[in-house]
Design a protein around this motif. Structure first.
Motif: not given
Length: 254
Positions: A2, A154, A156-157, A159-164, A167, A200
């Motif tokens: 986590s 980072y 995880d960061v 990964h969220h950027e990839y998801l954005r 989308q 970033r």
């Protein structure tokens, strides 16, 4: 693992001192890698699976991680029987597969699963801050601890950027297909992800410098081990002794 600073582990292993969990993970990984008999490796997988059950993980997320790792291992080991010398079992398109290569692929797959199970059991639900505190408590190199902290946080960061970005592509009616346009768009996606990651990182560096960061994190000291921690260490020592005995008594697979 986590990225949050709070330890999310539950079950019987959750309250154990991070230092003891890191030590046991390293020792078991070294034992599994050096093991030669399939009985000892299978016993280690069973023991690691029991530890995973005792840690009460999120089973759906755990199974996804195991399947993702197994898919990569399977793709990697698929060619091993054709490249490892030994007794020919069958031929495929003129390439001979050896029995020794098949045995080697099986052993590598079993060892990889044993190690990943043990890592998930002891470190999977451990917060990044607790992991850093445990590593510093074991006097591991400061640079290694800092690098691992940044990696956990980072990934995880990113990964969220990839998801954005994905989308945004779906909002523009993009559908992934096996054609030139799709591969071109995926290349643009990877390039934009690298550009955004670089931007970033520069913002993060300046933000950390403004807060007085000078190369390493400062962690609060861990509390002294309690009786439950020593009981956990004793159980792990008995289990490791049993696995070593099984390794000595059983003949190697190869």
């Amino acid at each position: 693992m986590s990225p949050a600073s709070q330890n999310t582990a539950t079950g019987m292993i959750g309250p154990v001192d991070p230092r003891f969990r890191i030590i046991c993970t390293i020792i078991f990984a070294v034992f599994v890698v050096s093991a030669a008999s399939w009985q000892a490796v299978v016993a280690t997988i069973v023991a690691a699976a029991v530890m995973v059950a005792l840690s009460l993980p999120e089973w759906r997320k755990t199974l996804r991680r195991v399947l993702a790792m197994d898919g990569f291992i399977f793709a990697t080991l698929l060619l091993l029987p054709f490249t490892y010398p030994g007794d020919t079992v069958f031929t495929l398109w003129g390439h001979a597969a050896s029995q020794q290569g098949i045995n080697q692929a099986i052993m590598i797959g079993l060892k990889a699963n044993a190690v990943i199970f043990m890592v998930m059991a002891f470190l999977g639900a451990l917060g990044s801050t607790d992991l850093g505190r445990g590593m510093m408590g074991l006097y591991m190199p400061t640079k290694l601890t800092t690098l691992l902290m940044f990696t956990v946080r980072y990934i995880d960061v990113l990964h969220h950027e990839y998801l954005r970005l994905r989308q945004a592509m779906r909002a523009r009616a993009f559908h992934l297909r096996s054609n030139r346009h799709s591969w071109k768009m995926m290349g643009y996606l990877v390039g934009m992800l690298l550009v955004r990651a670089h931007d970033r990182s520069e913002r993060i560096v300046w933000a950390m410098k403004c807060r007085g960061f000078h190369g390493h994190f400062h962690f609060t000291h861990l509390s002294h081990p309690v009786k439950a921690d020593y009981i956990f260490l004793l159980v792990m020592a008995v289990l490791l002794a049993a696995l070593i005995t099984l390794e000595v008594l059983c003949p190697p697979l190869l």
